[in-house]
Design an enzyme around this catalytic site. Structure first.
Site, PDB file in Angstrom:
ATOM      1  N   CYS A 140       0.950  -1.240  -0.008  1.00  0.00           N
ATOM      2  CA  CYS A 140      -0.076   0.048   0.035  1.00  0.00           C
ATOM      3  C   CYS A 140       0.755   1.216  -0.014  1.00  0.00           C
ATOM      4  CB  CYS A 140      -0.932  -0.052   1.171  1.00  0.00           C
ATOM      5  SG  CYS A 140      -1.980   1.761   1.527  1.00  0.00           S
ATOM      6  N   CYS A 191       0.691   3.208   3.060  1.00  0.00           N
ATOM      7  CA  CYS A 191       1.279   2.741   4.425  1.00  0.00           C
ATOM      8  C   CYS A 191       2.925   2.739   3.965  1.00  0.00           C
ATOM      9  CB  CYS A 191       1.228   1.230   4.314  1.00  0.00           C
ATOM     10  SG  CYS A 191      -0.511   0.581   4.542  1.00  0.00           S
TER      11      CYS A 191
END
Length: 708
Positions: free
Chosen positions: A127, A130
């Site tokens: 991600c 992230c």
């Protein structure tokens, strides 16, 4: 924005399985190709996943994807499938980051019935959000490292195949998702979602405090202080107490978090009690002399009370001041067994009071002693890259070391001797002979013992040489910037990386701690090439030193009397510290000025440095027969006598006035020079003999017999 997005993660959504993916990469591929399709990218992902499912029939689908080049299809397949086993990027590394790295086998055991609360980030390593947030999470964990007994910062990667089931169990649908877990939770719970307007470091840190304050009842962590403010009459009663620990009362407004943050910062420290009081009682503030908030009112064990003077009313300044008070020290990680009287006497050391703002000659000279006589002496001989590294390192130290003339002269002699050697291999005993001044050269001396001052530890095995080596390295980089002309003709001139590269080679080749050397090498590989100026070289080493301090904080090698912390501390350099969005940050311009002053010759103190009684009264090998630092009694043992390969101790302790008999007492270097002089003299005499023999023949008068 939806509430679910606010609580979990705005960018990447998934089902908790590896097949979940961000829509952005697929959309980007379609945009690059310029294809317009009625199907959404998520529909394309679903079709691709269905085609791979067992028992499913692949229906022919007319799609512009068939026209894509192979590299696009590879990227799409990687995006759809997600990282496979072993391919997930590790955003957080156990042992290196302050983040507690959890997995499917540890998350339940860590958060269940724990004596501390937890805040766990469930993330996915693929991600993008992230990945972008990882530096903030690492910084948060480092910032609240001392809060670990009350609340801990952790992370779990849902992209790893082994963690998929546990992420489903905790009902994780968006990345990153932040969950709080109360202390002493016995029944399973998925935790409480983080609720905040943003995820900036300061916001999350304050949210952690709010969560702790709301964790009432039996769930309160026993190591966590009560964060509620004390009433005014309790403050006055505290002022009457004597003989106990320090008591610091943080006065602040109701909306301030500084007091509570300082309270949590001091959790792992003993002999310090921090309370929080509000500024609502103006009469009390006036009586105590508190003119502004936040302020710290300190009650000392002897009963004296006063408002402490802090350069800036920031959390880091208050905490740093309280940690530096006499008698305030970090609690040991584990309670060691009591030593016997015999063991206690062996480990006893004489404490030397010192000024933290000064650099001590004794530390630098002790480092050189250990480096030249102990660490390098483990090598019986040096050749090739080892010898080149030693020559470059000695050249660097000889040109830049800002110490006393007796030491700098020794380094210059060693450098000149190494530079003049035509050999590609030398026995290290020859180096030791020169370092130990076996030739009795006047005005040359290097202490033969360690005498740590600024690098002394609470136990003999703590700090010491690694601390001294850092100080020596910092000194060399600062001196190289201040006096670039000193490196003229050495090959180091005009090369800002040259000094750091030489230090790097020394660590890699000779430093005894192999793991430490590997860590330093990794740091150098990542960023050393970016150094372009002498100023950047000074700051590069400073930054890496702080990274090492951060990594070693809390380890068994950490001295509880000198806990690892970002340096310089606010009390040493107030101008070096600023606060940006609630986080203590550096003013690198001020840091550079501080480093230049701290590691300058003008800041060196010769206090505690070993001195010979007189240059004409030195003991054997140029060492004084006894060394008396200002605060010690009697001579110290000669550590270098125990080095392998040295002559017996009686010969070494022989006074300088003893006359050698038939070469006894001469070193290898002395004997080599004698042989060389003998051979040269013999050759010279032979040449002179033949020269005069030939001349004598020319001078001989020939006599001829008379003719008859």
């Amino acid at each position: 924005m939806r509430a679910s997005e606010l609580e979990a993660g705005p960018a990447c959504a998934g089902t908790g399985a590896k097949g979940g993916a961000c829509a952005a990469p697929v959309t980007e591929l379609a945009r690059v190709k310029g294809q317009r399709s009625a199907r959404t990218p998520n529909m394309a992902v679903a079709e691709a996943a269905a085609a791979r499912s067992p028992g499913s029939r692949a229906e022919p689908v007319s799609s512009p994807r068939a026209e894509w080049p192979p590299w696009v299809l590879v990227l799409l397949a990687a995006t759809v499938a997600g990282p496979g086993p072993g391919r997930a990027t590790q955003l957080y590394r156990s042992g290196e980051d302050a983040v507690w790295v959890l997995d499917s086998g540890s998350v339940r055991g860590a958060t269940a019935n724990s004596s501390a609360a937890w805040v766990v980030q469930f993330y996915s390593s693929w991600c993008g959000h992230c990945i972008g947030y990882a530096p903030t999470w690492r910084a948060l964990a480092e910032d609240v490292r001392d809060w670990a007994a009350a609340i801990r910062v952790a992370a779990l990667d849902c992209a790893e195949e082994k963690n998929l089931e546990v992420c489903r169990t905790y009902d994780i649908h968006f990345y990153p998702t932040f969950r709080y877990f109360k202390a002493f939770t016995k029944e399973f719970t998925p935790g409480e979602n983080f609720k905040g307007a943003d995820r900036e470091l300061q916001t999350v840190r304050r949210n952690m405090i709010d969560f702790l304050q709301n964790s009432l009842g039996g769930a309160w962590p026993p190591a966590c202080p009560l964060l509620e403010p004390v009433p005014p009459h309790d403050v006055l009663s505290l002022c009457d107490s004597q003989g106990g620990p320090y008591v610091a009362v943080m006065f602040e407004s109701n909306s301030s978090y500084v007091g509570r943050e300082v309270m949590l910062d001091m959790v792992p420290y003993e002999n310090m009690l921090v309370k929080r009081a509000l500024d609502s009682d103006g009469a009390l503030l006036k009586k105590l002399g508190v003119s502004s908030v936040p302020s710290c009112y300190l009650i000392r064990p002897n009963g004296t009370c006063s408002v402490i003077n802090i350069a800036k009313p920031l959390r880091s300044f208050f905490s740093s001041y309280l940690k530096s008070l006499p008698g305030v020290r970090k609690k040991p990680l584990s309670q060691p067994e009591l030593l016997s009287r015999e063991e206690e006497s062996v480990g006893t050391t004489v404490w030397r009071e010192f000024d933290r703002s000064r650099l001590y000659t004794a530390d630098l000279e002790s480092t050189l002693h250990y480096l030249l006589r102990v660490e390098l002496a483990s090598h019986r001989s040096l050749e090739g890259e080892e010898l080149r590294t030693l020559k470059d390192f000695v050249t660097l130290v000889a040109k830049l070391f800002p110490g006393r003339p007796t030491v700098t002269r020794l380094l210059e002699l060693l450098q000149e001797w190494l530079a003049s050697l035509p050999l590609d291999r030398i026995p290290y005993d020859a180096v030791l002979d020169l370092v130990n001044n076996r030739m009795r050269i006047s005005g040359v001396f290097l202490t033969n013992q360690v005498q740590w001052v600024g690098c002394q530890g609470s136990r003999p095995e703590l700090r010491g040489y690694p601390c001294g080596l850092w100080k020596l390295f910092h000194t060399l980089t600062v001196q190289a910037r201040a006096y670039p002309e000193a490196l003229s003709g050495t090959g180091f001139e005009g090369a800002p990386q040259a000094v750091l590269q030489t230090l790097r080679r020394y660590i890699r080749t000779f430093f005894g701690c192999r793991e430490c050397g590997e860590h330093f090498e990794e740091m150098a590989k990542d960023s050393l090439e970016a150094v372009k100026t002498p100023e950047q070289a000074v700051l590069w080493l400073w930054k890496k030193h702080n990274i090492v301090n951060s990594r070693l904080a809390g380890q068994l090698s950490e001295d509880p009397r000198f806990p690892k912390a970002p340096w310089p501390t606010p009390d040493l350099c107030p101008a070096c510290h600023e606060e940006v969005k609630g986080l203590d940050s550096w003013d690198e311009g001020q840091v550079l000025l501080f480093l230049q002053q701290y590691y300058s010759r003008a800041n060196l103190l010769d206090t505690y440095s070993a001195e010979p009684r007189g240059l004409g009264q030195e003991g054997h090998g140029g060492h004084p027969s006894s060394l008396h630092p200002p605060d010690t009694l009697g001579p110290q043992p000669l550590l270098w006598e125990n080095l392998p390969g040295r002559a017996d101790s009686k010969a070494r302790l022989e006074p300088a006035s003893t006359v050698p008999f038939l070469g006894v007492g001469f070193s290898n270097l002395d004997m080599s020079l004698c042989v060389l002089l003998y051979v040269a003299s013999s050759l010279f005499l032979m040449v002179m003999y033949f020269f005069f023999r030939m001349r004598s023949r020319r001078w001989t008068v020939k006599h001829y017999p008379p003719m008859v």
